[in-house]
Enzyme design. Sequence first.
Site, PDB file in Angstrom:
ATOM      1  N   ASP A 288      -3.513  -8.650  -7.277  1.00 42.88           N
ATOM      2  CA  ASP A 288      -3.160  -9.092  -5.920  1.00 42.88           C
ATOM      3  C   ASP A 288      -3.954 -10.343  -5.531  1.00 42.88           C
ATOM      4  OD1 ASP A 288      -2.212  -9.096  -3.314  1.00 42.88           O
ATOM      5  OD2 ASP A 288      -3.620  -7.555  -2.631  1.00 42.88           O
TER       6      ASP A 288
ATOM      7  N   GLU B  86     -14.071  -8.178  -7.308  1.00 45.37           N
ATOM      8  CA  GLU B  86     -13.945  -9.107  -6.181  1.00 45.37           C
ATOM      9  C   GLU B  86     -14.862 -10.291  -6.459  1.00 45.37           C
ATOM     10  OE1 GLU B  86     -12.144  -9.798  -3.341  1.00 45.37           O
ATOM     11  OE2 GLU B  86     -13.565 -11.471  -3.234  1.00 45.37           O
TER      12      GLU B  86
ATOM     13  N   GLY C 112     -11.587 -11.046 -11.558  1.00 45.35           N
ATOM     14  CA  GLY C 112     -10.776  -9.875 -11.890  1.00 45.35           C
ATOM     15  C   GLY C 112      -9.892 -10.073 -13.108  1.00 45.35           C
TER      16      GLY C 112
ATOM     17  N   SER D   7      -6.824  -2.107  -0.495  1.00 41.75           N
ATOM     18  CA  SER D   7      -6.319  -1.354  -1.646  1.00 41.75           C
ATOM     19  C   SER D   7      -7.389  -0.550  -2.398  1.00 41.75           C
ATOM     20  CB  SER D   7      -5.586  -2.297  -2.605  1.00 41.75           C
ATOM     21  OG  SER D   7      -6.396  -3.397  -2.951  1.00 41.75           O
TER      22      SER D   7
ATOM     23  N   HIS E 247      -8.220  -7.905  -7.647  1.00 44.01           N
ATOM     24  CA  HIS E 247      -8.529  -8.758  -6.496  1.00 44.01           C
ATOM     25  C   HIS E 247      -8.700  -7.834  -5.295  1.00 44.01           C
ATOM     26  CE1 HIS E 247      -6.697 -11.489  -9.350  1.00 44.01           C
ATOM     27  NE2 HIS E 247      -7.199 -12.501  -8.674  1.00 44.01           N
TER      28      HIS E 247
ATOM     29  N   HIS F  44       0.814  -1.222   0.000  1.00 43.56           N
ATOM     30  CA  HIS F  44       0.000   0.000   0.000  1.00 43.56           C
ATOM     31  C   HIS F  44       0.850   1.276   0.000  1.00 43.56           C
ATOM     32  CE1 HIS F  44      -3.466  -2.656   1.720  1.00 43.56           C
ATOM     33  NE2 HIS F  44      -3.349  -2.763   0.415  1.00 43.56           N
TER      34      HIS F  44
END
Length: 286
Positions: free
Chosen positions: A165, A119, A145, A101, A41, A18
């Site tokens: 991710d 998601e 995703g 995120s 993700h 992050h």
Amino acid sequence: MKYRHSFHAGNFADVHKHVTLVALMQALQRKAKGLLYVDTHAGSGFYELSREGSAAAEWRSGIGRLRDVQEGVAAPEIAAYLDTLGALDRRLGGRGGYPGSPLIAGQLLRTQDRGVAFERQAKEAAALRMTAAPMPRLRVEAGDGFQGLRAVLPPPERRSLVLVDPPYEESTADFARVTTALDDALQRFETGVLMVWYPIKQQRETAAWRATLEAHIVRPLLHAELRLYAADSRASLNGSGLVIVNPPYLLAERMREWLPALYAQLAVDARGGVTVREREARTGTR
Ligand SMILES: C[S@@+](CC[C@H](N)C(=O)[O-])C[C@H]1O[C@@H](n2cnc3c(N)ncnc32)[C@H](O)[C@@H]1O
């Protein structure tokens, strides 16, 4: 799929990912032209930080540690990340906890920018949609995703930042999916900025995957690792890795200052370390 990011939220890997996300976003926003942020993700976007047992308290050695030393934070990128968390917390009504995120990026979207967060778990997507309600420029999609990424590239803005991710629950499959997704994304939009997070458990395994990935990609790359434990340690996660394709100008130079500073604040013992390595574009068409 059982992956629950809440166990890991705010841990050292989240902090590494992050801080870099905020630095990337701010580097791209030096230009006024709008951009598209894509989170393939996304997770649920917001996590309570448990005060109990060790398994539920990974955040203590991540954001917990960093907040303790906030006074002494020297690197502007780390300060910018902490400021973003603070502003986001105020925007969400002072709930505490730790944001994911999509909310961190959503907090930074300007009126000319937009974001799309994917998601796959319906419940997590619904939770994210609720928490992201005050962020009209961030769209939440319940679904895959990797597929979603194909649908949004190339962006009409001709500028994008994509975070990939995955949970790496089926680690071999996820590593292979990431390679394919990056390859495909660059075919659709070769100048887009892509950031992939990967876990460092067995360093030999991740190094082999990275070598394959780097052989596939001809665009410039930046490879950054934050390792808290030795490569052979039995800790469940020894380090956090990022591959950034098409890194903005001077990102690597700045990272060589702030990543060691971050490591100094999170280090457990002397056996960890950091890597910042650039790879120029290779000759080719992509
Ligand atoms: C590591 S977490 C994401 C954390 C988030 N990016 C952050 O930094 O706060 C991974 C998430 O991906 C979701 N997921 C797994 N496979 C997916 C897929 N194919 N498409 C979209 N989401 C997926 C999981 O449900 C989980 O919430």
